[in-house]
Design an enzyme around this catalytic site. Structure first.
Site, mmCIF file in Angstrom:
data_model
loop_
_atom_site.group_PDB
_atom_site.id
_atom_site.type_symbol
_atom_site.label_atom_id
_atom_site.label_comp_id
_atom_site.label_asym_id
_atom_site.label_seq_id
_atom_site.Cartn_x
_atom_site.Cartn_y
_atom_site.Cartn_z
ATOM 1 N N ASP A 1 155.871 58.991 28.662
ATOM 2 C CA ASP A 1 156.998 58.194 28.153
ATOM 3 C C ASP A 1 158.227 59.030 27.794
ATOM 4 O O ASP A 1 159.331 58.525 27.721
ATOM 5 C CB ASP A 1 156.563 57.388 26.914
ATOM 6 C CG ASP A 1 155.889 58.257 25.852
ATOM 7 O OD1 ASP A 1 155.800 59.480 26.047
ATOM 8 O OD2 ASP A 1 155.439 57.709 24.828
ATOM 9 N N HIS A 2 158.046 60.327 27.568
ATOM 10 C CA HIS A 2 159.163 61.153 27.092
ATOM 11 C C HIS A 2 159.999 61.725 28.234
ATOM 12 O O HIS A 2 161.204 61.552 28.291
ATOM 13 C CB HIS A 2 158.629 62.330 26.260
ATOM 14 C CG HIS A 2 158.267 61.988 24.854
ATOM 15 N ND1 HIS A 2 157.292 61.099 24.533
ATOM 16 C CD2 HIS A 2 158.755 62.435 23.668
ATOM 17 C CE1 HIS A 2 157.184 61.011 23.216
ATOM 18 N NE2 HIS A 2 158.069 61.811 22.663
ATOM 19 N N ASP B 1 151.905 63.368 18.406
ATOM 20 C CA ASP B 1 153.262 62.883 18.231
ATOM 21 C C ASP B 1 153.375 62.437 16.785
ATOM 22 O O ASP B 1 152.485 61.754 16.270
ATOM 23 C CB ASP B 1 153.561 61.716 19.173
ATOM 24 C CG ASP B 1 155.040 61.416 19.172
ATOM 25 O OD1 ASP B 1 155.744 61.840 20.109
ATOM 26 O OD2 ASP B 1 155.516 60.779 18.208
ATOM 27 N N ARG C 1 165.243 59.039 14.127
ATOM 28 C CA ARG C 1 165.718 60.393 13.793
ATOM 29 C C ARG C 1 167.150 60.581 14.239
ATOM 30 O O ARG C 1 167.512 60.173 15.350
ATOM 31 C CB ARG C 1 164.871 61.454 14.510
ATOM 32 C CG ARG C 1 163.507 61.523 13.938
ATOM 33 C CD ARG C 1 162.698 62.691 14.411
ATOM 34 N NE ARG C 1 161.502 62.686 13.603
ATOM 35 C CZ ARG C 1 160.284 62.996 14.028
ATOM 36 N NH1 ARG C 1 160.102 63.400 15.253
ATOM 37 N NH2 ARG C 1 159.275 62.939 13.201
ATOM 38 N N SER D 1 159.191 66.470 14.199
ATOM 39 C CA SER D 1 158.243 66.306 15.302
ATOM 40 C C SER D 1 156.949 67.090 15.115
ATOM 41 O O SER D 1 156.888 68.072 14.375
ATOM 42 C CB SER D 1 158.951 66.766 16.573
ATOM 43 O OG SER D 1 158.062 67.351 17.463
ATOM 44 N N ARG E 1 155.669 68.698 17.606
ATOM 45 C CA ARG E 1 155.604 69.635 18.749
ATOM 46 C C ARG E 1 155.083 71.012 18.329
ATOM 47 O O ARG E 1 155.723 71.738 17.577
ATOM 48 C CB ARG E 1 156.966 69.724 19.457
ATOM 49 C CG ARG E 1 158.111 70.235 18.619
ATOM 50 C CD ARG E 1 159.452 70.049 19.321
ATOM 51 N NE ARG E 1 159.855 68.651 19.304
ATOM 52 C CZ ARG E 1 161.108 68.217 19.286
ATOM 53 N NH1 ARG E 1 162.107 69.080 19.308
ATOM 54 N NH2 ARG E 1 161.390 66.933 19.264
HETATM 55 C C1 MIC Z 1 160.078 63.233 18.569
HETATM 56 O O1 MIC Z 1 160.349 62.077 18.286
HETATM 57 O O2 MIC Z 1 160.638 64.211 18.030
HETATM 58 C C2 MIC Z 1 159.010 63.488 19.606
HETATM 59 C C3 MIC Z 1 159.694 64.014 20.786
HETATM 60 O O3 MIC Z 1 158.375 62.282 19.940
HETATM 61 C C4 MIC Z 1 158.006 64.467 19.004
HETATM 62 C C5 MIC Z 1 157.018 64.968 19.936
HETATM 63 C C6 MIC Z 1 157.544 66.026 20.831
HETATM 64 O O4 MIC Z 1 158.297 66.879 20.395
HETATM 65 O O5 MIC Z 1 157.149 66.013 21.991
HETATM 66 C C7 MIC Z 1 157.250 63.963 17.779
HETATM 67 O O6 MIC Z 1 157.741 63.100 17.090
HETATM 68 O O7 MIC Z 1 156.177 64.506 17.443
HETATM 69 FE FE1 SF4 Z 2 159.657 58.773 21.733
HETATM 70 FE FE2 SF4 Z 2 159.554 60.315 19.542
HETATM 71 FE FE3 SF4 Z 2 161.668 58.748 20.051
HETATM 72 FE FE4 SF4 Z 2 159.394 57.654 19.376
HETATM 73 S S1 SF4 Z 2 160.628 59.001 18.092
HETATM 74 S S2 SF4 Z 2 160.748 56.959 21.005
HETATM 75 S S3 SF4 Z 2 157.911 58.992 20.358
HETATM 76 S S4 SF4 Z 2 160.989 60.498 21.237
#
Ligand code: MIC
Ligand code: SF4
Length: 642
Positions: free
Chosen positions: A64-65, A119, A379, A532, A534
């Site tokens: 999805d990313h 995630d 975010r 995140s 990550r």
């Molecule tokens: C995000 O919203 O920051 C992400 C991208 O979904 C991350 C995961 C990632 O960095 O791949 C998260 O929320 O953990």
């Molecule tokens: Fe995707 Fe993270 Fe954004 Fe949710 S917050 S839509 S999981 S990138």
């Protein structure tokens, strides 16, 4: 004494330790989820463990990313993920099927189940009564291998809801109000349990908006009881079997209680560039808006999209605004297609994007320089949108659509009657984009394109760590600062290539300086590593030689990731010591072989300033063992715990 809901689910899954706040426990994990941007690493690590099949009740791998495919990298990753899923007993949600959290809520999440996801927004499933926790990919790989997930027993905060949301006031305003009161550090070490008679007035998707964005509090997770609304949602998803009534005992107690009267809330916005910089829409009314983005795992449910479509029907998007919409799942996308709402959106001038994270993770739609972007996301960390100096505000779909119509921040309550939006009695159910694992795993060949680079491992911890302070940072540094996503996201499976991006937006000379110095230290303020899950924010700096981070405090997931990759997370005993360190100072930790023990402070020598700092790590025997052995994967390979 009665149990609250969190205590009930934790005790049902407890395999190690006891439920005393602060004490480490191990819990059994029923379900796991991964997404493509963290999943490739998680599965490379799972493969390295050498097991034939996952041991969880259910594991799902989502894509999805990384959806743009402006080069071979993402497509390589998707193909690798599909092969791994088929071979190891994992369901594979194909690109196009939707955002992991939205799809999981619709099709898989279950009241009372434990769920671990790579995630940070995994707590979305708390909206259905699951105890769903975000973690680094390696921790998720361990859970897939059947190992317990370890965490410090959190305090449980009861968020007592009363009253009822007024028209045009939304679930998003509830969580923005919680963020306004508690801040982005307010949930660290805590689980938020929603209770009180106001709970019954909220549908599951509304509850999921709230638990999703509980991640922004730094909370371990957030959870709602499972009640009649949960049963209705599961029934409408054709999953009534998964229903289980679940709530706190009548005499349950909480470590803290926060009271919110839903009737008194008003539309809110989180201002640039932190989800807790909350103001009322009235305070900001009239601010010109250039972009509005609807979607993300926070606000892309059927109810959210229908609200936007109904408010726009027969009207046009303001000429000064670019309005994008990303449906949360194939299910909701299909439904708005079939009921005509999609036509209303297109006719009004909405730019409809594919079902996925999209602009939320900087995959397109960067806003214009200096202009205001209103997003229904969770975010707004600096630069996450892809535009330097961005001005991203977070809000409900109600506030978003009001601005899209008028071109300025507008109180949606001035738009007249709120259009009615009904929860469907039956969602459109077709899981054709979820592939079941292969019946004959031996026949599956996993294809590794050139973007799937070998996994770097740390070395055994030496007795002494020394080197320069490579960077000194302030409070609330996010993992987006440490390991940016956006255009770098495609290198998530390629650590050497991704290493050029470490601290890119903060100091682009960091990678070269780290290499030249053969590694060193980073100094941070409070809540270091928020945001995140990550694990790249630990793994990639480790690859560049990062030895320890000295900070005033750490965010939960990032601290666990640092340990997994053998980087010492050290907290100043006296926060004033932070002020005496400068970038370039030479630091030294000696005698680690004997000095590293639970509850034992360490001494860090600042050779340049001739000072010694007392620091603590708060790590358990288990975690110290991981550090000594060179990270979790090495520890597992050496038979950790044997
Ligand atoms: C995000 O919203 O920051 C992400 C991208 O979904 C991350 C995961 C990632 O960095 O791949 C998260 O929320 O953990
Ligand atoms: Fe995707 Fe993270 Fe954004 Fe949710 S917050 S839509 S999981 S990138």
């Amino acid at each position: 004494m009665g149990q609250n809901l969190v205590q009930r689910i934790l005790s049902e899954h407890l395999v190690e330790g006891s439920l005393t706040p602060g004490e480490e426990i191990g819990i059994r994990i029923d379900q796991t989820l991964t997404q493509d941007a963290t999943g490739t690493m998680a599965y490379l690590q799972f493969e390295a463990m050498g097991l034939p099949r996952v041991k969880t009740k259910l594991s799902v791998s989502y894509v999805d990313h990384n959806m743009l495919q402006t080069g071979f990298e993402n497509a390589d990753d998707h193909r690798y993920l599909q092969g791994v899923a088929a071979k190891y007993g994992i369901h594979f949600s194909r690109p196009g099927n939707g955002i992991c959290h939205q799809v999981h809520l619709e099709r898989f999440a279950a009241p009372g189940a434990t769920q671990l996801g790579s995630d940070s927004h995994t707590p979305t499933a708390g909206g259905i009564g699951a105890l769903a926790i975000g973690a680094g990919g390696l921790d998720v790989a361990c859970a897939m291998a059947g190992q317990p997930f370890f965490l410090n027993t959190p305090k449980v905060v009861g968020i007592k809801l009363s009253g009822q949301l007024q028209p045009w006031v939304a679930a998003k305003d509830v969580i923005l109000e919680v963020l306004r009161r508690l801040t982005v550090k307010g949930g660290v070490g805590k689980i938020m349990e929603y209770c009180g008679e106001g709970v019954g007035t909220l549908s599951v998707p509304e509850r999921a908006t709230i638990t999703n964005m509980g991640a922004e509090l730094g909370a371990t997770t957030s959870v709602f009881p499972s009640d009649a609304a949960t049963q209705a949602f599961l029934k409408a998803q054709g999953r009534e079997d998964a229903y289980r009534e679940l709530g706190p005992d009548a005499d349950a107690t909480y470590d803290e209680v926060v009271e919110i009267n839903l009737s008194e809330l008003e539309p809110l916005l989180a201002c640039p560039s932190s989800p807790d910089a909350v103001k009322t829409v009235t305070e900001l009314a009239g601010t010109p808006v250039a972009q509005v983005c609807v979607g993300s795992c926070t606000n892309s449910s059927f109810l959210d999209l229908m609200l936007v479509a109904n408010a726009l029907a027969g009207k046009s998007v303001h000429p000064g605004v670019s309005l994008t919409l990303s449906p949360g799942s194939k299910q909701v996308f299909t439904m708005i297609g079939r009921n005509g709402a999609l036509a209303d959106l297109i006719a009004a001038g909405v730019r409809v994007l594919e079902s996925g994270c999209g602009p939320c993770i900087g995959q397109g739609q960067s806003p214009p320089s200096g202009a205001v972007s209103l997003r229904t996301f969770n975010r707004n960390f600096p630069g996450r949108s892809g535009t330097e100096g961005d001005k991203v505000y977070l809000c409900s779909p109600e506030v978003a659509v009001a601005a899209a119509l008028t071109g300025v921040v507008t109180d949606p309550r001035t738009l007249g009657d709120k259009p009615p939006v009904e929860m469907p009695e039956r969602f459109s159910i077709d899981d054709n984009m979820v592939l079941a694992p292969a019946a004959d795993p031996a026949s599956v060949e996993i294809v590794r394109g050139p973007n799937i680079a070998p996994l770097p491992l740390a070395e055994v911890l030496p007795d002494q760590l020394s080197g320069p302070v490579l960077l000194k940072l302030e409070d609330n540094i996010t993992t987006d600062h440490i390991m940016p996503a956006g255009t770098w996201l495609k290198y998530r499976s390629n650590v050497p290539a991704y290493s050029q991006a470490v601290f890119y937006g903060v100091d682009s000379t960091f990678p070269q300086r780290a290499k030249d110095a053969s590694g060193g230290f980073v100094v941070g303020g409070g809540n270091y590593g928020q945001g995140s899950s990550r694990e790249h924010a630990a793994l990639v700096p480790m690859y560049l030689g990062l030895k320890a981070v000295l900070a005033k405090s750490f965010a939960r997931i990032h601290k666990a990731n640092l340990v997994n990759f053998r980087i010492l997370p050290l907290t100043f005993e006296d926060p004033a010591d932070y002020d005496t360190i400068d970038q370039g100072d030479q630091l030294e930790l000696t005698g680690l072989t004997t000095a590293l023990a639970p509850d034992q402070p360490l001494a860090v020598r600042n050779v340049t300033k001739d000072l010694t700092y007392q620091v603590t790590h708060g790590l358990t025997d288990r975690q110290l063992d991981v550090i000594r052995k060179g990270g979790l994967l090495n520890a597992i390979k050496q038979g950790q715990g044997d």
